[in-house]
Design an enzyme around this catalytic site. Sequence first.
Site, PDB file in Angstrom:
ATOM      1  N   LYS A 161       1.123   4.188  -2.909  1.00 53.21           N
ATOM      2  CA  LYS A 161       0.813   5.598  -2.655  1.00 53.21           C
ATOM      3  C   LYS A 161       2.036   6.483  -2.922  1.00 53.21           C
ATOM      4  O   LYS A 161       1.894   7.622  -3.384  1.00 53.21           O
ATOM      5  CB  LYS A 161       0.295   5.782  -1.223  1.00 53.21           C
ATOM      6  CG  LYS A 161      -1.030   5.043  -0.952  1.00 53.21           C
ATOM      7  CD  LYS A 161      -2.153   5.491  -1.874  1.00 53.21           C
ATOM      8  CE  LYS A 161      -3.499   4.888  -1.523  1.00 53.21           C
ATOM      9  NZ  LYS A 161      -4.578   5.315  -2.415  1.00 53.21           N
ATOM     10  N   TYR A 202       0.838  -1.215   0.000  1.00 53.68           N
ATOM     11  CA  TYR A 202       0.000   0.000   0.000  1.00 53.68           C
ATOM     12  C   TYR A 202       0.871   1.263   0.000  1.00 53.68           C
ATOM     13  O   TYR A 202       0.651   2.187  -0.790  1.00 53.68           O
ATOM     14  CB  TYR A 202      -0.902  -0.037   1.226  1.00 53.68           C
ATOM     15  CG  TYR A 202      -1.914   1.085   1.319  1.00 53.68           C
ATOM     16  CD1 TYR A 202      -3.076   1.077   0.547  1.00 53.68           C
ATOM     17  CD2 TYR A 202      -1.721   2.147   2.199  1.00 53.68           C
ATOM     18  CE1 TYR A 202      -4.015   2.105   0.651  1.00 53.68           C
ATOM     19  CE2 TYR A 202      -2.646   3.171   2.315  1.00 53.68           C
ATOM     20  CZ  TYR A 202      -3.800   3.144   1.542  1.00 53.68           C
ATOM     21  OH  TYR A 202      -4.720   4.162   1.643  1.00 53.68           O
TER      22      TYR A 202
HETATM   23  P1  NAP Z   1     -13.402   2.425   0.722  1.00 54.64           P
HETATM   24  O1  NAP Z   1     -14.513   2.833   1.624  1.00 54.64           O
HETATM   25  O2  NAP Z   1     -12.913   1.035   0.755  1.00 54.64           O
HETATM   26  O3  NAP Z   1     -13.792   2.850  -0.777  1.00 54.64           O
HETATM   27  C1  NAP Z   1     -13.021   2.491  -1.883  1.00 54.64           C
HETATM   28  C2  NAP Z   1     -13.906   2.449  -3.107  1.00 54.64           C
HETATM   29  O4  NAP Z   1     -13.095   2.069  -4.251  1.00 54.64           O
HETATM   30  C3  NAP Z   1     -15.015   1.396  -2.975  1.00 54.64           C
HETATM   31  O5  NAP Z   1     -16.234   1.916  -3.452  1.00 54.64           O
HETATM   32  C4  NAP Z   1     -14.490   0.266  -3.848  1.00 54.64           C
HETATM   33  O6  NAP Z   1     -15.502  -0.546  -4.398  1.00 54.64           O
HETATM   34  C5  NAP Z   1     -13.777   1.038  -4.946  1.00 54.64           C
HETATM   35  N1  NAP Z   1     -12.869   0.165  -5.700  1.00 54.64           N
HETATM   36  C6  NAP Z   1     -12.056  -0.799  -5.213  1.00 54.64           C
HETATM   37  N2  NAP Z   1     -11.414  -1.422  -6.224  1.00 54.64           N
HETATM   38  C7  NAP Z   1     -11.821  -0.830  -7.366  1.00 54.64           C
HETATM   39  C8  NAP Z   1     -11.521  -1.054  -8.738  1.00 54.64           C
HETATM   40  N3  NAP Z   1     -10.663  -1.996  -9.111  1.00 54.64           N
HETATM   41  N4  NAP Z   1     -12.112  -0.264  -9.680  1.00 54.64           N
HETATM   42  C9  NAP Z   1     -13.012   0.680  -9.303  1.00 54.64           C
HETATM   43  N5  NAP Z   1     -13.348   0.923  -8.009  1.00 54.64           N
HETATM   44  C10 NAP Z   1     -12.757   0.170  -7.045  1.00 54.64           C
HETATM   45  O7  NAP Z   1     -12.089   3.316   1.021  1.00 54.64           O
HETATM   46  P2  NAP Z   1     -11.905   4.862   1.420  1.00 54.64           P
HETATM   47  O8  NAP Z   1     -11.441   4.901   2.813  1.00 54.64           O
HETATM   48  O9  NAP Z   1     -13.060   5.663   1.004  1.00 54.64           O
HETATM   49  O10 NAP Z   1     -10.626   5.187   0.512  1.00 54.64           O
HETATM   50  C11 NAP Z   1     -10.694   5.905  -0.702  1.00 54.64           C
HETATM   51  C12 NAP Z   1      -9.272   6.259  -1.130  1.00 54.64           C
HETATM   52  O11 NAP Z   1      -8.638   7.016  -0.098  1.00 54.64           O
HETATM   53  C13 NAP Z   1      -8.383   5.042  -1.373  1.00 54.64           C
HETATM   54  O12 NAP Z   1      -7.526   5.291  -2.464  1.00 54.64           O
HETATM   55  C14 NAP Z   1      -7.577   4.963  -0.100  1.00 54.64           C
HETATM   56  O13 NAP Z   1      -6.343   4.322  -0.305  1.00 54.64           O
HETATM   57  C15 NAP Z   1      -7.397   6.425   0.223  1.00 54.64           C
HETATM   58  N6  NAP Z   1      -7.077   6.674   1.629  1.00 54.64           N
HETATM   59  C16 NAP Z   1      -7.947   6.354   2.622  1.00 54.64           C
HETATM   60  C17 NAP Z   1      -7.604   6.605   3.944  1.00 54.64           C
HETATM   61  C18 NAP Z   1      -8.509   6.299   5.087  1.00 54.64           C
HETATM   62  O14 NAP Z   1      -8.099   6.499   6.246  1.00 54.64           O
HETATM   63  N7  NAP Z   1      -9.723   5.846   4.869  1.00 54.64           N
HETATM   64  C19 NAP Z   1      -6.339   7.144   4.242  1.00 54.64           C
HETATM   65  C20 NAP Z   1      -5.472   7.444   3.210  1.00 54.64           C
HETATM   66  C21 NAP Z   1      -5.847   7.211   1.905  1.00 54.64           C
HETATM   67  P3  NAP Z   1     -15.938  -1.940  -3.692  1.00 54.64           P
HETATM   68  O15 NAP Z   1     -15.769  -1.819  -2.267  1.00 54.64           O
HETATM   69  O16 NAP Z   1     -17.354  -2.095  -4.078  1.00 54.64           O
HETATM   70  O17 NAP Z   1     -14.999  -2.952  -4.176  1.00 54.64           O
END
Ligand code: NAP
Length: 249
Positions: free
Chosen positions: A161, A157
């Site tokens: 990033k 991961y």
């Molecule tokens: P999340 O709730 O797991 O949402 C991720 C979304 O991306 C889900 O709707 C998922 O769909 C979709 N997805 C996964 N694989 C995909 C693919 N191959 N093609 C198209 N869509 C896909 O995560 P989040 O926390 O909102 O995170 C969103 C972004 O922020 C990510 O890039 C994550 O790395 C980044 N981020 C998050 C955090 C945090 O603390 N939450 C911190 C730093 C960075 P399905 O679930 O239906 O598969």
Amino acid sequence: MEISLKGKTAIVTGAGRGIGRAVARMLAQCGANIVINDIPGSQDALDAQKELEQMGAKTLVCLGDVRSYADAEKMVKETLDKFKSVDILVNNAGITRDGLLMRMSEADWDDVLDINLKGAFNTTKAVIRPMSKQKGGAIVNMASIVGVTGNAGQVNYASSKAGLIGLTKSVAKEYASRNIRVNAVAPGFIKSKMTDVLSEEVKESYFKSIPLGRFGEAEDIAKTVLYLVSDLSLYITGQVIHIDGGLVM
Ligand code: NAP
């Protein structure tokens, strides 16, 4: 000063839930047409569409896997067919497959790199021609503070990033002359399905290290994305903005 995205079209990947959904909602509130991408079969994407349409936004659902360049090209074609331009891209789709290096399978490495990094390459490549022709666009990549700091248990991961940050700066340099701005945001600990799965112990340890004394909300990220795609940031490109309550300084 009111932020208006009226007449602009934004593609948000992984927009069905979490941060992507909050970004889609905020850009829609400012008047943008929203292309909602998520994986094929996603009910969340349809729910997001319903929500945004009820707000009065024009939307298009393009289900497709960001790992596939063919899916990305199809999504951009459908976007142009319906809305005639593509002005904003938010590369948000991402996954985690955590584990210590010794126990990390090749599949866990490949899945994370393919979705988090190659996915952004695919969609960026697919939008760059129309954005170049339009002589303008704004791209925001969803990185993470661990792409800057590294993190035990997240070799895949953190590498994806960190790679996104390199991609951001490189594309920013290549396309600045076309008036395409490319920035990244680096969220810290944001409440979502992705962080829900972490143990209470891990959450507690993050919590103690956050100077602002709270976990982030998806809306905290969406507000900064809005800033980066709006005219308020016309002189900003190639940057990585940490949104983490001061966790990393
Ligand atoms: P999340 O709730 O797991 O949402 C991720 C979304 O991306 C889900 O709707 C998922 O769909 C979709 N997805 C996964 N694989 C995909 C693919 N191959 N093609 C198209 N869509 C896909 O995560 P989040 O926390 O909102 O995170 C969103 C972004 O922020 C990510 O890039 C994550 O790395 C980044 N981020 C998050 C955090 C945090 O603390 N939450 C911190 C730093 C960075 P399905 O679930 O239906 O598969």
